[in-house]
Scaffold this active site. Sequence first.
Site, mmCIF file in Angstrom:
data_model
loop_
_atom_site.group_PDB
_atom_site.id
_atom_site.type_symbol
_atom_site.label_atom_id
_atom_site.label_comp_id
_atom_site.label_asym_id
_atom_site.label_seq_id
_atom_site.Cartn_x
_atom_site.Cartn_y
_atom_site.Cartn_z
ATOM 1 N N ALA A 1 0.753 6.965 13.650
ATOM 2 C CA ALA A 1 0.152 5.863 12.900
ATOM 3 C C ALA A 1 0.722 4.528 13.356
ATOM 4 C CB ALA A 1 0.384 6.065 11.405
ATOM 5 N N GLY A 2 2.015 4.499 13.663
ATOM 6 C CA GLY A 2 2.647 3.257 14.101
ATOM 7 C C GLY A 2 2.058 2.717 15.383
ATOM 8 N N GLY B 1 6.506 5.007 8.695
ATOM 9 C CA GLY B 1 5.702 6.219 8.734
ATOM 10 C C GLY B 1 5.771 6.874 10.100
ATOM 11 N N SER B 2 4.759 7.621 10.427
ATOM 12 C CA SER B 2 4.762 8.405 11.659
ATOM 13 C C SER B 2 4.571 7.522 12.885
ATOM 14 C CB SER B 2 3.658 9.460 11.612
ATOM 15 O OG SER B 2 2.379 8.844 11.761
ATOM 16 N N THR B 3 5.043 8.019 14.014
ATOM 17 C CA THR B 3 4.856 7.302 15.271
ATOM 18 C C THR B 3 3.379 7.232 15.647
ATOM 19 O OG1 THR B 3 7.065 7.846 16.068
ATOM 20 C CG2 THR B 3 5.411 7.338 17.736
ATOM 21 N N CYS C 1 13.337 10.626 8.369
ATOM 22 C CA CYS C 1 13.033 10.273 9.758
ATOM 23 C C CYS C 1 14.253 10.244 10.658
ATOM 24 C CB CYS C 1 12.328 8.914 9.793
ATOM 25 S SG CYS C 1 13.215 7.601 8.934
ATOM 26 N N GLU D 1 8.929 1.062 11.466
ATOM 27 C CA GLU D 1 10.039 2.026 11.360
ATOM 28 C C GLU D 1 9.394 3.402 11.386
ATOM 29 O OE1 GLU D 1 12.064 4.833 10.280
ATOM 30 O OE2 GLU D 1 12.132 3.990 8.262
ATOM 31 N N GLU E 1 8.890 15.827 16.095
ATOM 32 C CA GLU E 1 9.401 15.670 14.737
ATOM 33 C C GLU E 1 8.718 16.681 13.815
ATOM 34 O OE1 GLU E 1 10.615 11.992 11.889
ATOM 35 O OE2 GLU E 1 8.563 11.960 12.646
ATOM 36 N N LYS F 1 0.868 -1.170 0.000
ATOM 37 C CA LYS F 1 0.000 0.000 0.000
ATOM 38 C C LYS F 1 0.909 1.224 0.000
ATOM 39 C CE LYS F 1 -1.438 2.827 2.426
ATOM 40 N NZ LYS F 1 -1.183 4.321 2.374
#
Length: 474
Positions: free
Chosen positions: A225-226, A221-223, A277, A243, A376, A169
């Site tokens: 979303a993670g 991606g972003s923390t 990142c 990551e 960030e 995706k």
Amino acid sequence: MTRLFIDGQFRAADKVEPVVEAATGHLLGQGSSATESELDDAVTAARTALDGWRSASPDERADVLNRFAAALKERTASTSELCTRENGMPIALSRGVNGSFPAALLHYYAEMAADSDVEEIRPSMIGHTIVRREPVGVVGAITPWNYPQALAVMKIAPALAAGCTMVLKAAPETALDALILGEAAAEAGLPPGVLNIAPGGAAAGAFLVQHPGVDKVAFTGSTVAGRLIGEVCGKLMRPVTLELGGKSAAIVLDDADLDVTMRGLKNASFVNNGQTCHLSSRILAPRSRYDEVVDAVAALAEGLSVGDPLEESTDVGPLVSSRQRDRVLDYVRIGESEGAKLVVGGSIPEDQPRGWFVSPTVFANVENSARIAQEEIFGPVVTVIAYDTDTEAVDLANDSEFGLGGSVWSSDTDRAINVARAVRTGTIGVNEYQLDIQAPFGGVKASGIGRELGPEGLAAYQTLKSIYCLRPTD
């Protein structure tokens, strides 16, 4: 025609989303926005292809991956340019990370797959145990827009080498270049369903993460979303590699050669327009040389060439979108409101009225607790923070929820390595920062779980089985 790559074929997408050129703000093309039905078809294709692909010999898989690499390499020029137009990455960088790197990584994992033993026999007190390394299954991979080809292949190459199949995706901002992977895969003779590509937004990603046909999730991606993805995978007992974000520190020791340091920080702190990142966006400077370091960093930022990312001389191009530009400018205002000193930058360049540009920005007199030092930003913004001792520098570097990258700068390599050992992070450079294809990359704390690259990257897509073999009775 807007397309998806599912079960070895391109097909028209049900929904589209505009892809905008970062440097101009003009429409670049229409990208696909995968629906749940289309993603379900992609997962079904991956499951159908799994048995055949994982039963292929390592040599057979290696041959296909090498052909895949060759097909991508032939497309280097057009792929690099398209990625640059999508996300604003300077073309010189794009040729490496979106052009050459993916082919090199496919070759690397092809060789590793061919040379790795599937089984290992371990003697035991009862006889022996056969330890098997088996593919984890169908992988749902979700990648961002900042290094679209590189980050996709960091998942594709080891997963396919291990015998997994995949649904990728890709991000909607870089939906166009994602399909180049499908073109190259088809040309290489990758069996239908082994790799499926369906760009889409957050809803598509959420659907893929919880799909019952997915055995593992790999996300960059972003923390924010993670954390959501990790929560879902935890409930499902589903393996996941995350990551995530970073706010890494560049520790400039008191014996550092500032000319050498600034040449290194050009990439370590400003690469890809700050949209990276692992950037060393917190620069820790010894109080005894603080003003000198601030002046040097300011001169570095002011000397960067800002402009058309397709020009060879450009160091800093535009950000990926108007939303990202506005986010970065909001952080500039936050920094000023917190009392930090804006030394250079902090605005839209006057000679760049189109596109999503922000001038390279340096803040001084920053406390490590400030939002611009802790959150960030994902743009060309760095903070310079003072410290008194090496121990305090390490404490400041570790005083962050993140732990992805970092760097130490010194004329004494041994001293720098000792400082690097004390920083709690997944990766750190000494007088440079450059990913090593043969070494694991990933973060600790809020920067993620698991590792990519190196042998560890292959192991992330394997599961272990022990077969206990009893000694025959007399």
